[in-house]
Design a protein around this motif. Structure first.
Motif, mmCIF file in Angstrom:
data_model
loop_
_atom_site.group_PDB
_atom_site.id
_atom_site.type_symbol
_atom_site.label_atom_id
_atom_site.label_comp_id
_atom_site.label_asym_id
_atom_site.label_seq_id
_atom_site.Cartn_x
_atom_site.Cartn_y
_atom_site.Cartn_z
ATOM 1 N N UNK A 44 -8.501 24.819 -58.883
ATOM 2 C CA UNK A 44 -8.647 23.956 -57.788
ATOM 3 C C UNK A 44 -9.477 22.650 -58.110
ATOM 4 N N UNK A 45 -10.361 22.666 -59.223
ATOM 5 C CA UNK A 45 -10.948 21.559 -59.578
ATOM 6 C C UNK A 45 -10.416 20.587 -60.609
ATOM 7 N N UNK A 46 -9.059 21.157 -61.215
ATOM 8 C CA UNK A 46 -8.119 20.588 -62.071
ATOM 9 C C UNK A 46 -8.837 20.157 -63.259
ATOM 10 N N UNK A 47 -9.856 21.268 -63.804
ATOM 11 C CA UNK A 47 -10.468 21.016 -65.208
ATOM 12 C C UNK A 47 -10.356 22.091 -66.050
ATOM 13 N N UNK A 48 -9.457 23.037 -65.795
ATOM 14 C CA UNK A 48 -9.313 24.126 -66.793
ATOM 15 C C UNK A 48 -8.040 23.511 -67.872
ATOM 16 N N UNK A 49 -8.299 24.223 -69.030
ATOM 17 C CA UNK A 49 -7.515 23.762 -70.177
ATOM 18 C C UNK A 49 -6.312 24.166 -70.100
ATOM 19 N N UNK A 50 -5.268 23.773 -70.454
ATOM 20 C CA UNK A 50 -3.957 24.193 -70.601
ATOM 21 C C UNK A 50 -3.036 23.316 -69.791
ATOM 22 N N UNK A 51 -1.758 23.867 -69.767
ATOM 23 C CA UNK A 51 -0.719 23.037 -69.150
ATOM 24 C C UNK A 51 -0.674 23.573 -67.738
ATOM 25 N N UNK A 52 -0.805 22.439 -66.694
ATOM 26 C CA UNK A 52 -0.788 22.767 -65.298
ATOM 27 C C UNK A 52 0.585 23.151 -64.837
ATOM 28 N N UNK A 53 0.444 24.140 -63.859
ATOM 29 C CA UNK A 53 1.616 24.624 -63.135
ATOM 30 C C UNK A 53 1.224 24.100 -61.764
ATOM 31 N N UNK A 54 2.115 23.418 -61.130
ATOM 32 C CA UNK A 54 1.680 22.616 -59.835
ATOM 33 C C UNK A 54 2.665 23.243 -58.533
ATOM 34 N N UNK A 55 2.068 23.606 -57.588
ATOM 35 C CA UNK A 55 2.599 24.210 -56.292
ATOM 36 C C UNK A 55 2.256 23.086 -55.212
ATOM 37 N N UNK A 56 3.065 23.046 -54.277
ATOM 38 C CA UNK A 56 2.721 22.086 -53.124
ATOM 39 C C UNK A 56 1.813 23.032 -52.147
ATOM 40 N N UNK A 57 0.863 22.361 -51.728
ATOM 41 C CA UNK A 57 -0.278 22.820 -51.046
ATOM 42 C C UNK A 57 0.154 23.340 -49.454
ATOM 43 N N UNK A 58 1.037 24.279 -49.492
ATOM 44 C CA UNK A 58 1.533 24.904 -48.358
ATOM 45 C C UNK A 58 1.610 26.298 -48.363
ATOM 46 N N UNK A 59 1.366 26.906 -47.519
ATOM 47 C CA UNK A 59 1.212 28.552 -47.551
ATOM 48 C C UNK A 59 2.522 28.998 -48.019
ATOM 49 N N UNK A 60 3.654 28.902 -47.002
ATOM 50 C CA UNK A 60 5.077 29.197 -47.306
ATOM 51 C C UNK A 60 5.520 28.838 -48.717
ATOM 52 N N UNK A 61 5.221 27.613 -49.080
ATOM 53 C CA UNK A 61 5.750 27.433 -50.595
ATOM 54 C C UNK A 61 4.991 28.423 -51.583
ATOM 55 N N UNK A 62 3.638 28.437 -51.316
ATOM 56 C CA UNK A 62 2.906 29.311 -52.638
ATOM 57 C C UNK A 62 3.320 30.700 -52.227
ATOM 58 N N UNK A 63 3.647 31.245 -51.324
ATOM 59 C CA UNK A 63 4.189 32.489 -51.105
ATOM 60 C C UNK A 63 5.678 32.592 -51.670
ATOM 61 N N UNK A 64 6.170 31.677 -51.644
ATOM 62 C CA UNK A 64 7.575 31.631 -52.243
ATOM 63 C C UNK A 64 7.455 31.864 -53.756
ATOM 64 N N UNK A 65 6.560 31.008 -54.232
ATOM 65 C CA UNK A 65 6.317 31.071 -55.846
ATOM 66 C C UNK A 65 5.896 32.599 -56.252
ATOM 67 N N UNK A 66 4.802 33.316 -55.286
ATOM 68 C CA UNK A 66 4.664 34.563 -55.706
ATOM 69 C C UNK A 66 5.626 35.311 -55.443
#
Length: 209
Positions: A44-66
């Motif tokens: 959430x702070x966008x500070x962790x190392x590694x390549x980022x995986x990005x998901x739109x900040x909407x519940x239904x979109x994140x649930x679909x990713x899962x």
């Protein structure tokens, strides 16, 4: 305005959502990374190392990713998801908004309480109006969205109260500058996770009382 409720400017860094395929300013997305243990972690702070995986900040979109296993596809490797990932992200965003508002209060850029908030709105000092999602609609309707500003209703009365060092609060306001821009980003993301229309301007009278 982005899908996640963020104001779009030409200079915003953009990222592609692994679910929708849309490219948009990263302020409207949530970053995840794969840890050394192959676990997916919200960054959430966008500070962790590694390549980022990005998901739109909407519940239904994140649930679909899962549900669709899209994190593994994006990582191109088997990954493990923490239990209740969507709720974990929501709780983390809520805590970030509370903490940021609390810091803004300590710096003199945030107030709570009907009369103080109304005063800031009347003076043009308020740039963000925060109102508790479980507060009285009648009471909340007596205040208005700052001209050219934002309104959010993504926090509960107890969460908003926590930000101001009290048991509960219904109304809060933030001045321009300081941490206000960060509050707007995370509050808009939290709005998407809580499915509340708090990321857009409230349909309220913008005239001073």
């Amino acid at each position: 305005m982005t899908r996640g409720g963020q104001d779009k400017t030409p200079d915003d860094p953009e990222r592609r959502c692994i679910v929708t395929g849309e490219v948009q300013p990263k302020a409207g997305l949530i970053r995840f990374v794969v840890g050394p243990d192959n676990m997916i972690y919200p960054d959430l702070a966008e500070k962790l190392p590694g390549r980022g995986i990005w998901v739109t900040a909407e519940r239904d979109v994140l649930e679909k990713a899962v549900k669709k296993g899209l994190f593994a596809r994006a990582a191109k490797a088997p990954v493990t998801l923490p239990e209740g990932l969507v709720d974990l992200v929501e709780a983390g965003l809520a805590q970030r908004v509370v903490d940021l508002v609390s810091l803004a209060r300590k710096s003199g850029r945030a107030v709570c309480g009907f009369e103080k908030v109304k005063g800031w709105l009347s003076e043009g000092r308020a740039k963000v109006l925060l109102q508790a999602s479980d507060g009285s609609d009648r009471g909340k309707g007596k205040l208005w969205t700052p001209e050219g500003g934002r309104w959010f209703g993504c926090l509960t009365a107890s969460e908003l109260g926590l930000a101001f060092g009290r048991d509960h609060a219904i109304h809060g306001a933030l001045a321009a500058g300081g941490l206000t821009s960060r509050v707007k980003v995370d509050a808009a993301r939290l709005t998407g996770l809580r499915k509340r229309d708090g990321g857009t301007t409230a349909e309220k009278d913008t005239k001073t009382a």
